[in-house]
Motif scaffolding. Structure first.
Motif, PDB file in Angstrom:
ATOM      1  N   ILE A 154       0.933  -1.154  -0.051  1.00  0.00           N
ATOM      2  CA  ILE A 154      -0.032  -0.133  -0.083  1.00  0.00           C
ATOM      3  C   ILE A 154       1.081   1.368  -0.136  1.00  0.00           C
ATOM      4  O   ILE A 154       0.744   2.226  -0.790  1.00  0.00           O
ATOM      5  CB  ILE A 154      -0.998   0.228   1.111  1.00  0.00           C
ATOM      6  N   GLY A 155       1.764   1.289   0.815  1.00  0.00           N
ATOM      7  CA  GLY A 155       2.716   2.739   0.834  1.00  0.00           C
ATOM      8  C   GLY A 155       3.640   2.766  -0.555  1.00  0.00           C
ATOM      9  O   GLY A 155       3.626   3.829  -0.828  1.00  0.00           O
ATOM     10  N   LEU A 156       3.890   1.587  -1.010  1.00  0.00           N
ATOM     11  CA  LEU A 156       4.652   1.827  -2.661  1.00  0.00           C
ATOM     12  C   LEU A 156       3.614   2.361  -3.532  1.00  0.00           C
ATOM     13  O   LEU A 156       3.917   3.067  -4.357  1.00  0.00           O
ATOM     14  CB  LEU A 156       5.294   0.683  -2.698  1.00  0.00           C
ATOM     15  N   GLU A 157       2.423   1.639  -3.484  1.00  0.00           N
ATOM     16  CA  GLU A 157       1.117   2.086  -4.210  1.00  0.00           C
ATOM     17  C   GLU A 157       1.039   3.666  -4.260  1.00  0.00           C
ATOM     18  O   GLU A 157       0.888   4.163  -5.345  1.00  0.00           O
ATOM     19  CB  GLU A 157       0.044   1.235  -4.259  1.00  0.00           C
ATOM     20  N   VAL A 158       1.062   3.876  -3.019  1.00  0.00           N
ATOM     21  CA  VAL A 158       0.587   5.714  -2.762  1.00  0.00           C
ATOM     22  C   VAL A 158       1.750   6.375  -3.315  1.00  0.00           C
ATOM     23  O   VAL A 158       1.665   7.225  -3.877  1.00  0.00           O
ATOM     24  CB  VAL A 158       0.416   5.763  -1.342  1.00  0.00           C
ATOM     25  N   ALA A 159       3.124   5.870  -3.006  1.00  0.00           N
ATOM     26  CA  ALA A 159       4.146   6.374  -3.559  1.00  0.00           C
ATOM     27  C   ALA A 159       4.167   6.641  -5.186  1.00  0.00           C
ATOM     28  O   ALA A 159       4.442   7.852  -5.712  1.00  0.00           O
ATOM     29  CB  ALA A 159       5.713   5.748  -3.164  1.00  0.00           C
ATOM     30  N   ALA A 160       3.837   5.233  -5.916  1.00  0.00           N
ATOM     31  CA  ALA A 160       3.862   5.636  -7.185  1.00  0.00           C
ATOM     32  C   ALA A 160       2.631   6.631  -7.611  1.00  0.00           C
ATOM     33  O   ALA A 160       3.003   7.209  -8.710  1.00  0.00           O
ATOM     34  CB  ALA A 160       3.470   4.115  -7.667  1.00  0.00           C
ATOM     35  N   SER A 161       1.613   6.731  -6.927  1.00  0.00           N
ATOM     36  CA  SER A 161       0.394   7.426  -7.411  1.00  0.00           C
ATOM     37  C   SER A 161       0.881   8.954  -7.037  1.00  0.00           C
ATOM     38  O   SER A 161       0.631   9.728  -7.921  1.00  0.00           O
ATOM     39  CB  SER A 161      -0.663   7.324  -6.532  1.00  0.00           C
ATOM     40  N   CYS A 162       1.649   9.093  -5.900  1.00  0.00           N
ATOM     41  CA  CYS A 162       2.038  10.751  -5.730  1.00  0.00           C
ATOM     42  C   CYS A 162       3.073  11.051  -6.856  1.00  0.00           C
ATOM     43  O   CYS A 162       3.123  12.287  -7.403  1.00  0.00           O
ATOM     44  CB  CYS A 162       2.651  10.643  -4.380  1.00  0.00           C
ATOM     45  N   ARG A 163       4.012  10.080  -7.207  1.00  0.00           N
ATOM     46  CA  ARG A 163       5.071  10.528  -8.334  1.00  0.00           C
ATOM     47  C   ARG A 163       4.292  10.647  -9.583  1.00  0.00           C
ATOM     48  O   ARG A 163       4.608  11.604 -10.209  1.00  0.00           O
ATOM     49  CB  ARG A 163       5.936   9.556  -8.530  1.00  0.00           C
ATOM     50  N   ALA A 164       3.166  10.020  -9.906  1.00  0.00           N
ATOM     51  CA  ALA A 164       2.529  10.161 -10.962  1.00  0.00           C
ATOM     52  C   ALA A 164       1.906  11.698 -10.968  1.00  0.00           C
ATOM     53  O   ALA A 164       1.614  12.386 -12.094  1.00  0.00           O
ATOM     54  CB  ALA A 164       1.280   9.236 -11.077  1.00  0.00           C
ATOM     55  N   ARG A 165       1.517  12.092  -9.889  1.00  0.00           N
ATOM     56  CA  ARG A 165       1.093  13.530  -9.669  1.00  0.00           C
ATOM     57  C   ARG A 165       2.221  14.427  -9.771  1.00  0.00           C
ATOM     58  O   ARG A 165       1.984  15.782  -9.532  1.00  0.00           O
ATOM     59  CB  ARG A 165       0.256  13.664  -8.501  1.00  0.00           C
ATOM     60  N   GLY A 166       3.303  14.085  -9.766  1.00  0.00           N
ATOM     61  CA  GLY A 166       4.328  15.052  -9.991  1.00  0.00           C
ATOM     62  C   GLY A 166       4.903  15.421  -8.396  1.00  0.00           C
ATOM     63  O   GLY A 166       5.690  16.410  -8.459  1.00  0.00           O
ATOM     64  N   LEU A 167       4.577  14.898  -7.323  1.00  0.00           N
ATOM     65  CA  LEU A 167       5.001  15.245  -6.245  1.00  0.00           C
ATOM     66  C   LEU A 167       6.197  14.684  -5.570  1.00  0.00           C
ATOM     67  O   LEU A 167       6.873  13.635  -6.208  1.00  0.00           O
ATOM     68  CB  LEU A 167       3.993  14.760  -5.136  1.00  0.00           C
ATOM     69  N   HIS A 168       6.959  15.363  -4.856  1.00  0.00           N
ATOM     70  CA  HIS A 168       8.208  14.847  -4.076  1.00  0.00           C
ATOM     71  C   HIS A 168       7.767  13.933  -3.118  1.00  0.00           C
ATOM     72  O   HIS A 168       7.243  14.241  -2.121  1.00  0.00           O
ATOM     73  CB  HIS A 168       9.127  16.031  -3.771  1.00  0.00           C
ATOM     74  N   VAL A 169       8.525  12.412  -3.262  1.00  0.00           N
ATOM     75  CA  VAL A 169       8.016  11.420  -2.332  1.00  0.00           C
ATOM     76  C   VAL A 169       9.210  10.774  -1.559  1.00  0.00           C
ATOM     77  O   VAL A 169      10.183  10.512  -2.178  1.00  0.00           O
ATOM     78  CB  VAL A 169       7.355  10.583  -3.136  1.00  0.00           C
ATOM     79  N   THR A 170       9.154  10.791  -0.228  1.00  0.00           N
ATOM     80  CA  THR A 170      10.132  10.101   0.376  1.00  0.00           C
ATOM     81  C   THR A 170       9.403   8.823   1.163  1.00  0.00           C
ATOM     82  O   THR A 170       8.333   9.219   1.866  1.00  0.00           O
ATOM     83  CB  THR A 170      10.595  10.965   1.770  1.00  0.00           C
ATOM     84  N   VAL A 171      10.053   7.741   1.138  1.00  0.00           N
ATOM     85  CA  VAL A 171       9.529   6.581   1.793  1.00  0.00           C
ATOM     86  C   VAL A 171      10.157   6.127   3.021  1.00  0.00           C
ATOM     87  O   VAL A 171      11.524   5.829   2.724  1.00  0.00           O
ATOM     88  CB  VAL A 171       8.843   5.317   0.900  1.00  0.00           C
ATOM     89  N   ILE A 172       9.760   5.861   4.096  1.00  0.00           N
ATOM     90  CA  ILE A 172      10.612   5.364   5.220  1.00  0.00           C
ATOM     91  C   ILE A 172      10.220   3.826   5.430  1.00  0.00           C
ATOM     92  O   ILE A 172       9.158   3.516   5.519  1.00  0.00           O
ATOM     93  CB  ILE A 172      10.293   6.391   6.351  1.00  0.00           C
ATOM     94  N   GLU A 173      11.376   2.974   5.625  1.00  0.00           N
ATOM     95  CA  GLU A 173      10.948   1.631   5.599  1.00  0.00           C
ATOM     96  C   GLU A 173      11.739   0.971   6.716  1.00  0.00           C
ATOM     97  O   GLU A 173      13.066   1.217   6.805  1.00  0.00           O
ATOM     98  CB  GLU A 173      11.131   0.789   4.444  1.00  0.00           C
TER      99      GLU A 173
END
Length: 408
Positions: A154-173
């Protein structure tokens, strides 16, 4: 005589159970109870099409409003079940009403976990339900920097969707390699590289130690001493089954509602979906599986057994299956792999990120992963279903991939 069936949980599993009961000829009183005000909807598009803005939230509804007429449901939405009395065969609701039953199906699903010790505030969000994605999509309109806590699917799908919107994305794991407990380290690294190549700042092996911003989120501090400035933080660190309302009922609760192979948690009480731990004959234990396909299969199984009764019930047996979309790649997985299972790529390559991989435990093939090779899943799901030996699976690889038998 079977006159009344109540289903608690207006979820995918709850709706499929209701549909199955009517399809199999049940014409008695059928009550569907849900704590959300919305009609049952499909969750997978929330983190993809709805979040990206290519779908409106209403497009996720399984049926139009008048599409429930044929089911003849007593549908009670926006009201939570608070307890069940097994002896009286009665479910009590938060508004003081109740639903009596001859048979009960529980499909109350799960809810997201939140950061421990962190109070709610504007910009600190989760993604589980329809209201969550509506709120998140609204926040993203004026939020160029997004931090996502948790690199699960879910977190990575949200990351991909936010990148598709042109947003700067940081993911913490927390894990050094995302998804490694599910896919293993090699394929987990492939997924990590896929996201980094698409512009995601992926930080692994770290945890959140603090949250900045009082009335509104401003950023998070990590265990390595770094700070991430963020306009929105999305927490995706797993879910907890919704079983609190069942405490004191006499039902067995252990990371979900424990059921036998018939999907029965107690006489005349069945369960399905994310809340249920149903004994699965295929892999020999009772995991709680949070997948779309599992919810559908268990719901149909529970409904059929609720109609048949104990003497004619069948045992649940299914090969688990899930999928996840990331950019232009579709990841599909069948079976159950463990961290120490051997993984072999039998077609395609890591470099191309288009492949089929098999997982081996002893002399058996126990799982298969396909990236942009959906047709391979058909053959391997059949092999897994009848407990294929490893050599049997390998010997059929070339023929099955060159002669696909149709879409999955």
């Amino acid at each position: 005589m079977l006159r009344r069936i109540a289903i608690v949980g207006a979820s995918l599993a709850g709706l499929r159970a209701a549909e199955t009961l009517r399809d199999r000829g049940f014409d008695g009183e059928l009550t569907l109870i849900g704590d959300e005000p919305h009609r049952p909807y499909d969750r997978p598009p929330l983190s993809k099409q709805v979040l990206q803005g290519t779908w409106e939230p209403e497009q996720t509804f399984f049926r139009k409003k008048d599409g429930y007429d044929a089911l003849a449901l007593d549908m009670r939405l926006g009201v939570r079940a608070t307890s069940v009395d097994l002896r009286a065969r009665r479910v009590t609701l938060a508004d003081g009403t109740f639903a009596d039953y001859d048979r009960l199906i529980i499909a109350t699903g799960a809810r997201v976990r939140t950061l421990p010790g962190v109070a709610p505030r504007a910009g600190l969000l989760v993604l589980r339900g329809l209201d969550d994605v509506i709120a998140l999509r609204r926040e993203l309109m004026g939020a160029p920097r997004i931090a996502i806590v948790g690199a699960g699917f879910i977190g990575l799908e949200v990351a991909a969707s936010c990148r598709a919107r042109g947003l700067h994305v940081t993911v913490i794991e927390l894990f050094p390699v995302p998804l490694s407990p599910i896919l293993g380290p090699t394929l987990g690294e492939m997924v990590a590289a896929m996201h980094r190549d698409n512009g995601v700042d992926l930080r692994t092996g770290v945890t959140v130690t603090d949250v900045f911003g009082e009335s509104r989120i401003a950023g998070i501090a990590l265990s390595d001493g770094s700070r991430i400035d963020a306009d929105v933080v999305v927490v995706g660190i797993g879910v907890t089954p919704n079983t609190e309302w069942l405490e004191g009922s006499g039902l067995t609760l252990d990371n979900g509602l424990v059921c036998n192979g018939s999907g029965e948690a107690a006489p005349d009480v069945y369960a399905a979906g994310d809340v249920a731990r149903v004994a699965n004959r295929w892999h020999g234990d009772s995991p709680r599986i949070e997948h779309w396909t599992n919810a559908v299969e268990q719901a149909v199984h529970a409904a059929e057994n609720a109609l048949a009764g104990p003497g004619a019930s069948t045992s649940f047996s299914s090969v688990p299956y899930f999928w996840s979309d990331h950019y232009d790649r579709k990841i599909q997985f069948i079976g159950r792999a463990r961290p120490h299972d051997e993984m072999v790529i039998v077609d395609g390559s890591l470099a191309d990120r288009r492949l089929t991989a098999l997982y081996r435990r002893g002399d058996r093939v126990v799982a298969c992963l396909a990236v942009n090779q959906p047709r391979a899943l058909i053959t391997y799901r059949k092999l897994l279903a009848h407990g294929a030996l490893w050599e049997e699976a390998l010997s059929g690889t070339a023929a099955s991939l060159s002669n696909p038998i149709g879409p999955l």
